[in-house]
Design a protein around this motif. Structure first.
Motif, PDB file in Angstrom:
ATOM      1  N   PRO A 117       0.696  -1.190  -0.216  1.00 54.32           N
ATOM      2  CA  PRO A 117       0.011  -0.016  -0.068  1.00 54.32           C
ATOM      3  C   PRO A 117       0.798   1.196   0.106  1.00 54.32           C
ATOM      4  N   ALA A 118       0.300   2.486  -0.427  1.00 46.50           N
ATOM      5  CA  ALA A 118       1.000   3.621  -0.127  1.00 46.50           C
ATOM      6  C   ALA A 118      -0.188   4.628   0.534  1.00 46.50           C
ATOM      7  N   SER A 119       0.081   5.981   0.546  1.00 49.26           N
ATOM      8  CA  SER A 119      -0.624   6.774   1.357  1.00 49.26           C
ATOM      9  C   SER A 119      -0.935   8.111   0.777  1.00 49.26           C
ATOM     10  N   HIS A 120      -1.865   8.822   1.182  1.00 50.47           N
ATOM     11  CA  HIS A 120      -2.537   9.970   0.805  1.00 50.47           C
ATOM     12  C   HIS A 120      -1.782  11.062   1.583  1.00 50.47           C
ATOM     13  N   ALA A 121      -1.263  12.198   0.990  1.00 50.66           N
ATOM     14  CA  ALA A 121      -0.654  13.182   1.862  1.00 50.66           C
ATOM     15  C   ALA A 121      -1.885  13.858   2.761  1.00 50.66           C
ATOM     16  N   PRO A 179      14.061  10.731   6.888  1.00 47.24           N
ATOM     17  CA  PRO A 179      13.274  11.806   6.978  1.00 47.24           C
ATOM     18  C   PRO A 179      12.725  12.609   5.907  1.00 47.24           C
ATOM     19  N   LEU A 180      13.535  12.859   4.682  1.00 44.96           N
ATOM     20  CA  LEU A 180      13.076  13.592   3.624  1.00 44.96           C
ATOM     21  C   LEU A 180      12.067  12.666   2.751  1.00 44.96           C
ATOM     22  N   ASP A 181      12.056  11.408   2.742  1.00 42.20           N
ATOM     23  CA  ASP A 181      11.096  10.609   2.127  1.00 42.20           C
ATOM     24  C   ASP A 181      10.026  10.842   2.922  1.00 42.20           C
ATOM     25  N   LEU A 182       9.712  10.459   4.195  1.00 46.49           N
ATOM     26  CA  LEU A 182       8.559  10.781   4.938  1.00 46.49           C
ATOM     27  C   LEU A 182       7.913  11.968   4.850  1.00 46.49           C
ATOM     28  N   ALA A 183       8.973  13.083   5.017  1.00 50.53           N
ATOM     29  CA  ALA A 183       7.952  14.435   4.785  1.00 50.53           C
ATOM     30  C   ALA A 183       7.472  14.639   3.617  1.00 50.53           C
ATOM     31  N   GLU A 184       8.030  14.285   2.406  1.00 51.64           N
ATOM     32  CA  GLU A 184       7.196  14.346   1.210  1.00 51.64           C
ATOM     33  C   GLU A 184       5.906  13.411   1.076  1.00 51.64           C
ATOM     34  N   MET A 185       5.982  12.357   1.559  1.00 55.98           N
ATOM     35  CA  MET A 185       4.734  11.275   1.820  1.00 55.98           C
ATOM     36  C   MET A 185       3.733  12.146   2.793  1.00 55.98           C
ATOM     37  N   ILE A 186       4.054  12.587   3.695  1.00 55.72           N
ATOM     38  CA  ILE A 186       3.043  13.120   4.629  1.00 55.72           C
ATOM     39  C   ILE A 186       2.812  14.545   4.080  1.00 55.72           C
ATOM     40  N   TRP A 187       3.516  15.444   3.510  1.00 55.16           N
ATOM     41  CA  TRP A 187       3.108  16.641   3.195  1.00 55.16           C
ATOM     42  C   TRP A 187       2.693  16.531   1.838  1.00 55.16           C
ATOM     43  N   GLY A 188       3.275  15.775   1.023  1.00 59.71           N
ATOM     44  CA  GLY A 188       2.722  15.933  -0.246  1.00 59.71           C
ATOM     45  C   GLY A 188       3.629  16.660  -1.476  1.00 59.71           C
ATOM     46  N   SER A 189       3.428  16.564  -2.561  1.00 63.80           N
ATOM     47  CA  SER A 189       4.202  17.297  -3.521  1.00 63.80           C
ATOM     48  C   SER A 189       4.781  18.713  -3.162  1.00 63.80           C
ATOM     49  N   GLY A 190       3.689  19.354  -2.483  1.00 58.20           N
ATOM     50  CA  GLY A 190       3.687  20.790  -2.215  1.00 58.20           C
ATOM     51  C   GLY A 190       4.928  21.286  -1.231  1.00 58.20           C
ATOM     52  N   ILE A 191       5.430  20.225  -0.730  1.00 65.43           N
ATOM     53  CA  ILE A 191       6.671  20.434   0.180  1.00 65.43           C
ATOM     54  C   ILE A 191       7.827  21.199  -0.480  1.00 65.43           C
ATOM     55  N   PHE A 192       7.804  20.937  -1.782  1.00 67.73           N
ATOM     56  CA  PHE A 192       8.986  21.385  -2.445  1.00 67.73           C
ATOM     57  C   PHE A 192       8.870  22.922  -2.999  1.00 67.73           C
ATOM     58  N   MET A 193       7.780  23.371  -2.756  1.00 65.15           N
ATOM     59  CA  MET A 193       7.545  24.763  -2.918  1.00 65.15           C
ATOM     60  C   MET A 193       8.029  25.518  -1.514  1.00 65.15           C
ATOM     61  N   GLU A 194       7.772  24.648  -0.678  1.00 61.15           N
ATOM     62  CA  GLU A 194       7.847  25.161   1.099  1.00 61.15           C
ATOM     63  C   GLU A 194       9.471  25.050   1.210  1.00 61.15           C
TER      64      GLU A 194
END
Length: 350
Positions: A117-121, A179-194
């Motif tokens: 399985p995968a996860s939704h942000a 840590p970085l992978d987890l942050a992207e999975m939980i936050w979503g792709s919007g993290i890259f603008m942040e």
């Protein structure tokens, strides 16, 4: 149902064969491989004496016996084929283990895909992440947390009556990502603008994820210590140190951003757990020199050499005594040897 398969595997394992293979792995991990690269094989294959079932992942996620049987089927195949993989099993709940502690939604693939399985942000963007940071390290009794530790205890109980299985099958740590992978999975792709708009919140979130990883892994080491005291293994290959971090998301960062947002947190975990390996899919040659400076880095595992400047990778790994693990023969080793590249016996391949 399980016992007949445990007995089949126990009866097929040859202690001498496993000891010989592990001795070869120790030589490689100690930097003493006699050849240009390391591609081990078992001296004697041992085909299965009964037919092993095909267990799909979705039923296994719901049933401890099926999960163990699925993991042991892979072990059985390695023994039957006589390949050089270290025998190992894990609590195989995929990348969603730590994200599930933070309340992400999990979605399951159709059975026909036989994929984890995968996860939704999480909804809410920066505001939702800020709330997580303010709440601190989550309760480990949420999401997959209890199931992971229950599964580990079940594995140990079921293998205990079988001396060779207990001795030669390693229980390796679950997929906690990095840590970085987890942050992207939980936050979503919007993290890259942040990274540009809200860098301090990103760092605070990465610090929270690092602490969550640290505490979860400490609990893992307490409740599910290794089945034996041999060197660790992951995905069938041996390594030094105690963890394997995933850094897939780092391929999206510049070297400068990697230095600021990823490296400090990876370094903390490698230091905390006595070193370990870093895995990445895609490209990592743009930050490999920075990662290689971490003294506790004990290996690199990259899955797609064709996306990397492998000469740069070799310079910052094997030339510095850092092994490359599970490198493709056709896409990594053979092109290097054809070009006259010295691998120093520090490359493992299947």
């Amino acid at each position: 149902m399980l016992e007949q398969y445990l007995e089949d595997l126990e009866n097929r394992l040859d202690a001498a064969v496993e000891e010989e293979l592990e001795a070869e792995w120790r030589l490689f991990l100690d930097g003493c491989c006699p050849g240009p690269y390391f591609r081990p094989r078992r001296r004697q294959p041992a085909p299965a004496r009964i037919e092993w079932p095909k267990i799909r992942i979705n039923p296994a996620l719901k049933d401890l016996e099926l999960m163990l049987l699925r993991e042991l089927a892979a072990v059985s195949a390695n023994v039957a084929e006589g390949n050089g993989q270290i025998l190992n099993i894990r609590c195989n709940y995929g990348t969603t283990i730590l994200p599930s502690l933070f309340g992400v939604g999990i979605f399951y693939m159709d059975d026909e895909h036989d994929t984890l399985p995968a996860s939704h942000a999480l909804p809410g963007g920066a505001d939702g992440i800020r709330a997580l940071v303010e709440a601190g390290v989550p309760d480990f009794n949420r999401g997959w947390g209890p199931r992971v530790f229950e599964t580990a205890a079940y594995y140990r109980e079921k293998l205990k009556p079988y001396p060779k299985l207990s001795e030669y099958i390693r229980l390796y740590h679950p997929d906690l990502q990095g840590p970085l992978d987890l942050a992207e999975m939980i936050w979503g792709s919007g993290i890259f603008m942040e990274f540009y708009d809200n860098p301090e919140l990103v760092k605070s979130f990465l610090a929270l994820l690092t602490e969550t990883y640290r505490r979860f892994m400490r609990r893992w080491n307490e409740l599910a210590p290794p089945l034996n005291d041999r060197f660790p293994a992951h995905w069938g290959w041996g390594h030094r140190g105690k963890i394997v971090l995933r850094d897939d998301s780092a391929m999206n960062l510049s070297p400068e951003m990697y230095r600021e947002f990823a490296l400090p947190f990876d370094r903390q975990l490698l230091e905390e757990f006595g070193g370990g390996v870093v895995h990445f899919c895609g490209r990592g040659d743009h930050y490999i020199d920075l990662l290689a400076e971490v003294p506790q880095l004990t290996g690199i595992q990259l899955s797609q050499p064709e996306y990397n400047d492998m000469e740069k990778v070799f310079q910052h790994t094997v030339d510095r005594g850092i092994p490359l693990l599970a490198l493709s023969v056709e896409r990594g080793v053979e092109p290097a040897l054809a070009a006259g590249r010295e691998l120093h016996g520090r490359v493992h391949c299947y």
